[in-house]
Design an enzyme around this catalytic site. Structure first.
Site, short mmCIF file in Angstrom:
data_model
loop_
_atom_site.label_atom_id
_atom_site.label_comp_id
_atom_site.label_asym_id
_atom_site.label_seq_id
_atom_site.Cartn_x
_atom_site.Cartn_y
_atom_site.Cartn_z
N GLU A 223 0.75 -1.28 0.06
CA GLU A 223 -0.01 0.05 -0.07
C GLU A 223 0.77 1.27 0.00
O GLU A 223 0.70 2.18 0.69
CB GLU A 223 -0.84 -0.19 1.17
CG GLU A 223 -1.88 -1.04 1.28
CD GLU A 223 -2.81 -1.14 2.45
OE1 GLU A 223 -4.02 -1.43 2.49
OE2 GLU A 223 -2.16 -0.92 3.63
C1 TNX Z 1 -4.63 -3.68 4.78
S1 TNX Z 1 -3.01 -6.02 4.26
C2 TNX Z 1 -3.21 -3.54 5.36
C3 TNX Z 1 -2.88 -3.25 6.78
C4 TNX Z 1 -4.41 -2.99 7.36
C5 TNX Z 1 -5.47 -4.06 6.92
C6 TNX Z 1 -6.59 -4.14 7.82
C7 TNX Z 1 -1.91 -5.14 4.04
C8 TNX Z 1 -0.47 -5.69 3.49
N1 TNX Z 1 -2.16 -3.91 4.51
O1 TNX Z 1 -2.16 -1.92 6.82
O2 TNX Z 1 -3.95 -3.06 8.58
O3 TNX Z 1 -5.47 -4.07 5.63
O4 TNX Z 1 -7.28 -5.32 7.64
#
Ligand code: TNX
Length: 539
Positions: free
Chosen positions: A354
């Protein structure tokens, strides 16, 4: 011979039918009394429900023989002479048995006697691999044999689950018959990576909480604990060359609470405790996004040279390290070096998810350099699926969570995959709309949905041989206490542990839910605050 093939309990009904036919046709060839449906012991094991029908994860093969071994005040643990590893494991077993039974269960390397529990790494079946074991329970004694200490440890966990749930109590339990059903169990895992992740960045969890969680993981043969040690809301591991990361970056958490961090001594304590439970700690420093806590601690890490404010909300995708500054790489290098030095396990997780505030070329540059720095420390890099955008090293592991194309791209590059599909394995998702804790962006995940999937059937081109294993992440935006974690993790985590360990063949919810229902007493005895899913027949 057909009726000597390995069997799983859940395929036994079908197998009994087949065996009947084969037994009839091939009567003169019969050799294995256990597998002969007309043998009284086998028939008895079919009719009587014992703790053999409650094991999670399901072993590869169980041959029940219908009697009991009983643990008494005279039971001793006998280990091979001159084996420090077995003596330690014997002492661990004794410590597990002592509180509830009140028995001394001494560990000795004297010749085995009737009524003892023998742990041995001599003359073992090497086809069971490094984590496999044979557990033989007869009326006159118990034997666990394995090629490696890990196998003995998993044999002990199976023995533990075969004892009455009261064995988990920390105080003397009067009037319990400490019976174990007689059987021969041969067992080994399907996948090498059977993990869970704990996000200690959004909310911080102290050493004692993590150790307790490790106790629960070990019971289900989980062997990786991935710690998400940094994120926008907190930096949780002491880095001596960059002390403000924890002084400033560790001072808060989601909701504005106090935060916290592990000193290097705290971390060493967690690593040691995990190792005693045959669990490898996989530390993650998330980069180049999810870095606000670092950007708030050191102004020079920002492209504009201005320190960011500490952040206690739950948005994602707004922070990034600065690809154009050499200090960024000095920072990454120092962090990875210190982390590698305090981590005996083979893996360093570099995050990579992300990073929407990072330009594509900058992302490639920073992740490639982080990957190389991990390799230079003699470790294997692990990253979220987004890192498949860069040129991967042959040893890098890629963690699938949400994007199938990226995961398939990683496989094309030759990387092994850790399967954490959010819709199945994210134990921070709510069970249903009424669940008080958790999120729901990926799905509502009932216990049944968490169990009904197979890692090798999720994505075309991502097959058994491409998969390192399974990991269930627990992000902690909404969880503040160990009780909160327990409620989201249990019972779903037991199912993920089974998916990681047990053969896929014949696995079914209808059969599993009965075994899961039988765990209620054990969860209760352990003090696990679990979710009583309505679809499970809790006992
Ligand atoms: C996505 S999964 C994220 C996290 C959040 C999560 C909450 C991922 C690699 N990144 O930063 O905490 O969703 O479910």
């Amino acid at each position: 011979m057909l009726y000597r093939v390995r069997m799983h309990r859940w395929t036994q009904s079908f197998a009994v039918l087949i065996t009947c036919v084969v037994a009839f046709v091939a009567m003169p060839l019969q050799q294995d009394a256990f597998m002969n449906p007309s043998s009284p012991t086998y028939a008895m094991a079919q009719m009587t429900t014992t703790s053999l029908d409650q094991l999670i994860p399901m072993p590869v093969s169980i041959k029940a023989t219908g009697e009991n071994f009983t643990l008494t005040a005279d039971t001793k643990i006998v280990v091979d002479p001159d084996s420090a590893a077995l003596t330690t494991l014997g002492q661990q077993l004794a410590a597990m048995l002592q509180p509830a039974t009140g028995y001394e269960v001494p560990v000795t390397d004297a010749a085995p006697h009737e009524g003892n529990i023998r742990l041995s790494m001599m003359d073992t079946d090497t086809t069971l691999g490094d984590e496999g074991y044979t557990l033989t329970i007869r009326t006159d004694g118990v034997a666990i044999s394995a090629a490696q200490p890990a196998g003995i440890f998993y044999g002990l966990q199976t023995l533990r689950q075969l004892l009455p749930a009261a064995i988990e109590a920390k105080t003397l339990q009067q009037g319990v018959a400490w019976d174990v059903p007689t059987a021969t169990i041969r067992d080994y895992p399907r996948f090498a990576w059977r993990g869970t992740m704990l996000d200690v960045a959004r909310h911080f969890f102290g050493v004692e909480d993590v150790k307790r969680y490790i106790d629960y993981l070990a019971l289900y043969k989980i062997n990786r604990l991935h710690l998400h040690l940094s994120d926008d809301q907190g930096w949780r591991i002491e880095i001596k060359s960059w002390p403000k990361l924890t002084e400033i970056g560790g001072s808060k958490e989601v909701g504005g609470g106090e935060g916290g961090y592990y000193t290097q001594a705290d971390y060493a304590e967690i690593v040691d405790y995990a190792a005693q439970h045959f669990i490898t700690i996989v530390p993650e420093i998330d980069m180049p996004g999810h870095t606000n806590a670092a950007l708030a601690s050191y102004a020079e890490l920002n492209c504009d040279g201005k320190a960011r404010e500490l952040y206690t909300g739950t948005n994602v995708g707004f922070s990034t390290l600065c690809a154009d500054k050499e200090v960024t790489y000095q920072f990454m290098e120092d962090v990875i070096r210190e982390l590698a030095a305090m981590t005996p396990g083979a893996y360093i997780h570099i995050g990579g998810d992300e990073s929407s505030a990072t330009k594509h070329e900058d992302y490639l540059k920073m992740v490639e350099r982080a990957q190389a720095m991990v390799a230079a420390q003699g470790k294997q890099a692990v990253g979220w699926e987004e890192i498949a955008r860069v040129k991967l090293l042959p040893t890098t592991l890629v963690q699938n969570w949400n994007n199938n194309n990226l995961t398939q791209e990683a496989v094309k590059q030759g990387a092994k995959i850790i399967m954490s599909p959010a819709k199945k394995t994210y134990i921070d998702m709510k069970y249903d709309p009424s669940t008080k804790l958790g999120l729901n962006w990926a799905a509502y995940i009932e216990v049944l949905d968490a169990y009904q999937w197979d890692p090798a059937e999720m994505l075309p081109g991502v097959n058994d041989e491409d998969i390192a294993g399974v990991e269930a992440p627990l992000w902690s935006e909404t969880t503040q206490t160990l009780d909160d974690i327990e409620f989201l993790a249990f019972p779903r985590l037991a199912g993920h542990a089974e998916i990681g360990w047990s053969p896929a063949d014949g696995r079914s919810w209808d059969e599993y839910k009965v075994r899961l229902g039988a765990q209620a007493a054990r969860f209760a005895a352990l003090g696990i605050d679990f979710y009583r899913a309505p679809s499970v027949p809790w006992q």
